[in-house]
Design an enzyme around this catalytic site. Structure first.
Site, PDB file in Angstrom:
ATOM      1  N   HIS A 233     -80.939 -23.060 -26.232  1.00 26.00           N
ATOM      2  CA  HIS A 233     -82.106 -22.628 -27.006  1.00 26.00           C
ATOM      3  C   HIS A 233     -81.741 -21.828 -28.246  1.00 26.00           C
ATOM      4  O   HIS A 233     -82.596 -21.535 -29.063  1.00 26.00           O
ATOM      5  CB  HIS A 233     -83.051 -21.796 -26.138  1.00 26.00           C
ATOM      6  CG  HIS A 233     -82.529 -20.426 -25.826  1.00 26.00           C
ATOM      7  ND1 HIS A 233     -81.514 -20.218 -24.936  1.00 26.00           N
ATOM      8  CD2 HIS A 233     -82.868 -19.208 -26.312  1.00 26.00           C
ATOM      9  CE1 HIS A 233     -81.249 -18.930 -24.861  1.00 26.00           C
ATOM     10  NE2 HIS A 233     -82.051 -18.292 -25.691  1.00 26.00           N
TER      11      HIS A 233
HETATM   12  C1  UD1 Z   1     -86.223 -15.191 -26.899  1.00 26.44           C
HETATM   13  C2  UD1 Z   1     -85.180 -14.096 -27.081  1.00 26.44           C
HETATM   14  C3  UD1 Z   1     -83.831 -14.575 -26.583  1.00 26.44           C
HETATM   15  C4  UD1 Z   1     -83.914 -15.112 -25.174  1.00 26.44           C
HETATM   16  C5  UD1 Z   1     -84.978 -16.194 -25.125  1.00 26.44           C
HETATM   17  C6  UD1 Z   1     -85.110 -16.759 -23.729  1.00 26.44           C
HETATM   18  C7  UD1 Z   1     -85.502 -12.633 -29.055  1.00 26.44           C
HETATM   19  C8  UD1 Z   1     -84.971 -12.279 -30.373  1.00 26.44           C
HETATM   20  N1  UD1 Z   1     -85.006 -13.744 -28.487  1.00 26.44           N
HETATM   21  O1  UD1 Z   1     -85.865 -16.252 -27.769  1.00 26.44           O
HETATM   22  O2  UD1 Z   1     -82.924 -13.483 -26.579  1.00 26.44           O
HETATM   23  O3  UD1 Z   1     -82.658 -15.631 -24.779  1.00 26.44           O
HETATM   24  O4  UD1 Z   1     -86.219 -15.608 -25.536  1.00 26.44           O
HETATM   25  O5  UD1 Z   1     -86.092 -17.719 -23.630  1.00 26.44           O
HETATM   26  O6  UD1 Z   1     -86.345 -11.943 -28.548  1.00 26.44           O
HETATM   27  N2  UD1 Z   1     -92.561 -20.627 -27.469  1.00 26.44           N
HETATM   28  C9  UD1 Z   1     -93.514 -21.301 -26.734  1.00 26.44           C
HETATM   29  N3  UD1 Z   1     -94.034 -20.678 -25.642  1.00 26.44           N
HETATM   30  C10 UD1 Z   1     -93.645 -19.431 -25.262  1.00 26.44           C
HETATM   31  C11 UD1 Z   1     -92.681 -18.752 -26.036  1.00 26.44           C
HETATM   32  C12 UD1 Z   1     -92.143 -19.359 -27.125  1.00 26.44           C
HETATM   33  O7  UD1 Z   1     -93.863 -22.413 -27.038  1.00 26.44           O
HETATM   34  O8  UD1 Z   1     -94.157 -18.935 -24.236  1.00 26.44           O
HETATM   35  C13 UD1 Z   1     -91.957 -21.310 -28.635  1.00 26.44           C
HETATM   36  C14 UD1 Z   1     -92.604 -20.969 -29.929  1.00 26.44           C
HETATM   37  O9  UD1 Z   1     -92.618 -22.114 -30.697  1.00 26.44           O
HETATM   38  C15 UD1 Z   1     -91.646 -19.970 -30.543  1.00 26.44           C
HETATM   39  C16 UD1 Z   1     -90.303 -20.428 -30.001  1.00 26.44           C
HETATM   40  O10 UD1 Z   1     -90.583 -20.959 -28.703  1.00 26.44           O
HETATM   41  O11 UD1 Z   1     -91.717 -19.963 -31.904  1.00 26.44           O
HETATM   42  C17 UD1 Z   1     -89.282 -19.355 -29.879  1.00 26.44           C
HETATM   43  O12 UD1 Z   1     -89.807 -18.250 -29.130  1.00 26.44           O
HETATM   44  P1  UD1 Z   1     -89.386 -16.742 -29.474  1.00 26.44           P
HETATM   45  O13 UD1 Z   1     -90.057 -15.809 -28.555  1.00 26.44           O
HETATM   46  O14 UD1 Z   1     -89.542 -16.480 -30.926  1.00 26.44           O
HETATM   47  O15 UD1 Z   1     -87.819 -16.698 -29.201  1.00 26.44           O
HETATM   48  P2  UD1 Z   1     -86.911 -17.424 -28.121  1.00 26.44           P
HETATM   49  O16 UD1 Z   1     -86.120 -18.475 -28.827  1.00 26.44           O
HETATM   50  O17 UD1 Z   1     -87.680 -17.826 -26.912  1.00 26.44           O
END
Ligand code: UD1
Length: 392
Positions: A233
């Site tokens: 990821h």
């Molecule tokens: C976050 C953490 C990372 C962790 C990861 C585990 C930070 C900086 N990063 O990264 O350390 O390893 O979580 O999963 O805090 N999204 C969904 N549904 C959700 C959440 C996210 O669809 O419930 C999608 C969205 O498009 C979002 C993308 O995933 O933009 C990334 O989510 P985000 O919370 O920004 O960071 P992660 O890559 O999940």
């Protein structure tokens, strides 16, 4: 009877949930055994992760109490997530007036709530302090540095993390070596995971638009006598089409020819596969099983018997270490060196360099499972933390 100690603990994203579950349980156990020194515990979810598969399912499965407060922050740029969380958290802190704020891990919620805690003059404790990748391209590294610089109490998982803090000038009396709270969760849940059936887990998590026939087709149990497991990821692996494209080439062209590969897709990764035009390739690859994010027990069960685990997650390096699963870590550095082969762990750093990935994968095939527990990864970390907070 003394006034209760008021503790406000914070979670935001998936890797936080496994860390707060044992803490909440240890608080309850303390309250049951020492009613003279009660802890009043409030749990706050910032809402960074909000999909059921990334959030609510973990609360249910790990028995984490309903959050007392949910900030509903959701997705956004880093500045948006941190800024919105700080603004919303400020009024909660003013309202609840905790004695301590507890943050875990290294996600944006950890950073945002640390800053607000200190600006509101509340004592701050960080569980999983001192980890350093020394890579400021990682948002998590910035979050760790900010949080540790501000924390009054720093609970570390291992001696290398404590050494990092000393090297940064953190006073000795703030550092507590308590072990790894993630392993409390692993130990508490392994028996529940053990009884799950691997083919059932894959079947019930298949991505439905990719496997519309899944309800009619029963995956045979023998399909997973030997299998590889994968999670990816990190932006460094999934945000560039050429990088993700060459990884897909290797996994479909090499690993899937040797054994089934179960790939559990983070929402970000799934979205990138589609937008980079790679979806058809992965969806039509024989031996590649594309699945939605697993629940905690499901992934633990699969990890227990996987031949090899490809991952860029920090927490999974730790779980592989304790379970002994050969772990090919698709990162150039790690904040968890204690899990590396050179420290008696099972993880090898391969970045996204295809030659290194391939070489490490090939040599992992001749490895035996080799479980290893660094000191104090013993399932009792949360108890040590609660005892320390209560003792002042
Ligand atoms: C976050 C953490 C990372 C962790 C990861 C585990 C930070 C900086 N990063 O990264 O350390 O390893 O979580 O999963 O805090 N999204 C969904 N549904 C959700 C959440 C996210 O669809 O419930 C999608 C969205 O498009 C979002 C993308 O995933 O933009 C990334 O989510 P985000 O919370 O920004 O960071 P992660 O890559 O999940």
């Amino acid at each position: 009877m003394t006034a209760p100690l008021r503790i406000l603990s914070v979670v935001g994203a998936r890797p936080n949930f496994m860390k707060i579950a044992p803490f909440a349980r240890a608080v309850d156990a303390h309250n049951a055994s020492d009613p003279e020194r009660l802890i009043e515990h409030f749990l706050l979810h910032t809402g960074q992760h909000y999909d059921a598969a990334m959030s609510a399912s973990f609360f249910d499965a790990l028995g984490i109490p309903e959050p007392d407060i949910d900030l509903g922050i959701g997705s956004g740029s880093h500045a948006e997530q941190v800024g919105r969380t700080m603004m919303a958290f400020e009024s909660v802190v003013r309202d609840r007036k905790p004695d301590w704020i507890i943050v875990v891990g290294d996600v944006n919620a950890t950073c945002a709530c640390s800053i607000t805690a200190k600006k509101e003059h509340v004592q701050l404790a960080h569980i999983e302090a001192g980890l350093r990748s020394f890579d400021l391209e990682m948002p998590e590294e910035i979050n760790r540095m900010v949080c540790d610089r501000l924390s009054d109490r720093l609970y570390v998982t291992d001696k290398l993390a404590a050494a990092n803090l000393r090297a940064e000038g953190v006073p000795e009396d703030r550092i507590r070596f308590v072990g790894n709270i993630m392993i409390d969760t692993l130990d508490a849940n392994i028996d529940r995971a053990r009884v799950l059936d691997i083919a059932d887990i894959v079947q019930s998590n298949l991505i439905s638009d990719y496997a519309p026939e899944a309800s009619a087709f029963r995956i045979p149990h023998s399909a997973f006598d030997t299998y590889a497991l994968m999670t990816l990821h990190r932006p460094s692996n999934v945000d560039k089409p050429e990088v993700l494209g060459s990884l897909v080439e290797f996994f479909t062209g090499t690993v899937c020819k040797d054994m089934p590969l179960i790939w559990t897709l983070h929402p970000r990764t799934r979205e990138r596969l589609v937008s980079f035009g790679l979806w058809d390739k992965v969806a039509n690859c024989e031996g590649l099983w594309l699945v939605n994010p697993f629940g905690y027990h499901e992934l633990l069960r699969l990890n227990m018997d996987a031949r090899v685990f490809f991952t860029d997650s920090g927490g999974l390096q730790e779980e592989c270490c304790v379970l002994g699963t050969p772990c090919v870590t698709l990162r150039f550095n790690t904040e968890r060196p204690v899990t590396l082969v050179e420290h008696d762990g099972v993880s090898t750093l391969v970045g996204n360099d295809l030659a290194r990935i391939s070489e490490t994968y090939q040599s992992s095939l001749s490895l035996q499972r080799r479980p290893h527990r660094p000191p104090l990864w013993d399932g009792h970390t949360a108890e040590r933390i609660v005892a320390d907070l209560v003792s002042g």
